[in-house]
Scaffold this active site. Structure first.
Site, PDB file in Angstrom:
ATOM      1  N   HIS A 167       6.627  65.052 -19.248  1.00 40.86           N
ATOM      2  CA  HIS A 167       5.243  64.708 -19.561  1.00 40.86           C
ATOM      3  C   HIS A 167       4.375  65.463 -18.567  1.00 40.86           C
ATOM      4  O   HIS A 167       4.520  65.304 -17.362  1.00 40.86           O
ATOM      5  CB  HIS A 167       5.000  63.200 -19.428  1.00 40.86           C
ATOM      6  CG  HIS A 167       3.597  62.819 -19.762  1.00 40.86           C
ATOM      7  ND1 HIS A 167       3.221  62.341 -20.994  1.00 40.86           N
ATOM      8  CD2 HIS A 167       2.460  62.889 -19.034  1.00 40.86           C
ATOM      9  CE1 HIS A 167       1.913  62.119 -21.003  1.00 40.86           C
ATOM     10  NE2 HIS A 167       1.433  62.439 -19.822  1.00 40.86           N
ATOM     11  N   CYS A 168       3.502  66.328 -19.069  1.00 39.07           N
ATOM     12  CA  CYS A 168       2.698  67.151 -18.183  1.00 39.07           C
ATOM     13  C   CYS A 168       1.275  66.615 -18.108  1.00 39.07           C
ATOM     14  O   CYS A 168       0.541  66.668 -19.098  1.00 39.07           O
ATOM     15  CB  CYS A 168       2.678  68.588 -18.699  1.00 39.07           C
ATOM     16  SG  CYS A 168       1.845  69.721 -17.585  1.00 39.07           S
ATOM     17  N   PRO A 169       0.843  66.087 -16.962  1.00 34.31           N
ATOM     18  CA  PRO A 169      -0.531  65.589 -16.869  1.00 34.31           C
ATOM     19  C   PRO A 169      -1.553  66.718 -16.923  1.00 34.31           C
ATOM     20  O   PRO A 169      -2.697  66.492 -17.327  1.00 34.31           O
ATOM     21  CB  PRO A 169      -0.567  64.873 -15.520  1.00 34.31           C
ATOM     22  CG  PRO A 169       0.604  65.363 -14.766  1.00 34.31           C
ATOM     23  CD  PRO A 169       1.599  65.864 -15.729  1.00 34.31           C
ATOM     24  N   GLY A 172      -2.158  67.063 -20.367  1.00 34.62           N
ATOM     25  CA  GLY A 172      -2.505  65.775 -20.957  1.00 34.62           C
ATOM     26  C   GLY A 172      -1.656  65.384 -22.141  1.00 34.62           C
ATOM     27  O   GLY A 172      -2.135  64.733 -23.063  1.00 34.62           O
ATOM     28  N   ASN A 173      -0.379  65.777 -22.161  1.00 40.00           N
ATOM     29  CA  ASN A 173       0.482  65.496 -23.305  1.00 40.00           C
ATOM     30  C   ASN A 173       1.939  65.643 -22.881  1.00 40.00           C
ATOM     31  O   ASN A 173       2.225  66.208 -21.823  1.00 40.00           O
ATOM     32  CB  ASN A 173       0.165  66.488 -24.438  1.00 40.00           C
ATOM     33  CG  ASN A 173       0.532  65.941 -25.812  1.00 40.00           C
ATOM     34  OD1 ASN A 173       1.071  64.837 -25.940  1.00 40.00           O
ATOM     35  ND2 ASN A 173       0.264  66.713 -26.845  1.00 40.00           N
TER      36      ASN A 173
END
Lengths: 388, 166
Positions: A167-169, A172-173
């Site tokens: 999950h890559c902040p 944002g997804n």
């Protein structure tokens, strides 16, 4: 005051479980926390704006006009890849409907046999053999499915994602099967853009202060200083990340598998998904087929919601989310579309009967109590911590 | 085809959902989309094994065609990358084209083979490509069971509600 059931037509994304946010009537799908994504956008757009405003005029005149042109092309590509990664469905697996969930429960109970009272039932695991390698499929208590190989449950988005990477902040997804190649192209093109801007910033400074002494060459305008700073720090992280993902792609591994050490080689465990050929692995991920979304977001369904108001005619509940062009026999099971596709779904007449059953199931799904305790997923949080 | 279609709708009105059978994915050859061809025991009395095997094999071949990594997929990938994937707003991807073919095939199979036997195939795309769901319907047209028992509350309340109004 009497309670009446108001039936209104809603898009399926409004009733989807999970912690995603949807925009543009279900076309855009992101995680709930978008703060870091806005920061990414700001940094990229801001730095490039400074570059185009302050460096490019000088470079176009004194070096070549192709320099800003190439920078614009690269910038547009970076933005396209970033938005594609952030806005698309990463490969979310829809949760099991009640019949499927109870079918799986029955299979599990049949497999486990009679568990004596007081004893914990064995963990819900299904073994499959993939290319002569035993792979364990774990049961997801939230989604009530046995996760396909390489799928994992993201605790931030509360969804099972196929071929879950991390999950890559920053985007944002989640990064999964459907948007991994866009994510990789984003990091690659961003590395190139950063190197490009950094290089031409240095060239600009050197050229402008060519005649002067060292002290004079330090006299840079504020925008150049800012750009150099941003690019310097971005370089180390983004270039490193690109290199790491290039390594993963060549071995056909996901970040999740790498962190957990699934195919590290101990106990003679090999990666069953690798083609043992770097070119084949790369081509599968970067040039493979574009998988369509199996999460129906823009389909229309009936929503029976109780209301404590005086009875109102169904037509007066004109929902702003439902377009007026929706036909009464609007499809509940349309063909799948890519997330950025604006074409409406196509109705299938023979599926009206199944659609009626679907309605009952859709509303019933929310009334079924959880069959087992929820699973705290540690793997997704580890992936999240590593990605930050 | 129109007659079979009408029969299907006729049947639907006096049919009650009895059971659902789920054909699971076959992961023995990797993560590519493939379904098990093992014949489920619940369908033993309903249809011939050969027909079922034929349906699943054809579906598997369609999915293999969609996920094939070869010249056409490379070309599509490179062209799309060169246009920053904007081209997919106008063009349909190969996978989507094959999914449409699959949808048409399932519809045809339902009309010709499954509906006359009181069964209904659901497109795997609607179940997250995890299972092929086969709904088994009981025929209550003959009136052998009393209306109250045939319209018991179940998850198929929509269907039984339909039955109740007749």
């Amino acid at each position: 005051m009497s309670a009446v059931m108001i039936t209104r037509k809603v898009r399926k994304w409004e009733k989807l479980p999970g912690k995603n946010t949807f925009c543009c009537d279900g076309r855009v799908m992101m995680a709930r926390q978008k703060g870091v994504f806005y920061l990414t956008l700001f940094l990229i757009v801001g730095t490039c704006a400074l570059f185009f405003a302050f460096e490019c005029p000088y470079l176009a005149i004194h070096l070549s006009p192709t320099i800003p042109v190439f920078a614009v092309v690269l910038f547009l590509f970076v933005m396209a890849m970033l938005l594609r990664t952030s806005f698309s469905d990463p490969g979310v697996l829809p949760r099991a409907l009640p019949e499927e969930a109870s079918f799986i429960e029955m299979e599990i109970e049949a497999a486990n046999g009679n568990v004596p009272a007081g004893q914990r039932p064995p963990p819900r695991i299904r073994n499959v053999q993939i290319n002569n390698q035993i792979v364990k499929l774990k049961y997801c208590y939230t989604c009530k499915i046995f996760r396909p190989p390489r799928a994992s449950h993201c605790s931030i988005c509360d969804n099972c994602v196929d071929r879950f990477d991390h999950h890559c902040p920053w985007v944002g997804n989640c990064v999964g099967k459907r948007n991994y190649r866009f994510f990789y192209l984003f990091t690659l093109s961003l590395s190139l853009l950063t190197i490009y801007i950094f290089t031409f910033d240095i060239v600009h400074v050197v050229m402008q202060n060519h005649a002067g002494s060292f002290l004079i060459s330090l006299k840079m305008c504020a925008s150049t200083v800012l750009e150099v700073l941003v690019c310097f720090f971005t370089l180390w992280s983004v270039v490193g990340l690109t290199g790491f993902h290039t390594y993963l792609i060549s071995l056909n591994q996901t970040t999740n598998e790498d962190i957990k050490g699934s195919w590290s080689g101990k106990n003679r465990v090999q990666n069953p998904y690798s083609h043992k050929n770097i070119m084949k692995n790369c081509s599968e991920i970067l040039c493979g087929p574009t998988y369509p979304s199996v999460l129906d977001r823009r389909g229309v369904m009936q929503d029976d919601s109780p209301s404590l108001t005086t009875p109102a005619t169904p037509s007066s509940t004109s929902d702003s989310t439902v377009p007026q062009t929706t036909k009464p026999t609007a499809p509940l099971i349309p063909n799948e579309q890519t997330p950025d596709d604006a074409k409406p779904s196509i109705a299938a007449s023979t599926e009206i009967s199944t659609s009626l059953t679907e309605e009952g199931e859709e509303s019933a799904a929310h009334r079924v109590p959880p069959l087992a305790s929820p699973e705290t997923d540690a793997e997704a949080s580890i992936a999240k911590a590593a990605a930050q | 085809m129109a007659t079979e279609f009408d029969n299907f709708h006729e049947m639907r009105h006096c049919a009650l959902l009895a059971n659902k059978v789920f054909i699971q994915r076959d992961y023995s050859q990797g993560t590519a989309c493939r379904f098990q061809t093992k014949f489920p025991l619940e369908l033993n009395s309903r249809m011939e094994q050969a027909l079922f095997a034929e349906t699943v094999k054809t579906l598997n071949s369609y999915y293999a065609e969609a996920e094939e990594i070869g010249g056409q997929s490379y070309l599509e990938g490179c062209l799309a990358c060169a246009t920053a994937y904007i081209i997919f707003l106008c063009l349909e991807t190969r996978y989507e084209k094959v999914l449409k073919k699959i949808s048409g095939y399932i519809q045809e199979q339902n009309e010709k083979i499954y509906a006359p036997r009181g069964l209904l195939l659901t497109d795997p795309t609607e179940r997250g490509m995890r299972v092929i769901e086969i709904s088994v319907f009981e025929d209550h047209c003959s009136g052998s069971s009393s209306p109250s028992s045939s319209c018991n509350g179940s998850s198929s309340s929509a269907m039984s509600g339909d039955c109740g109004t007749r």
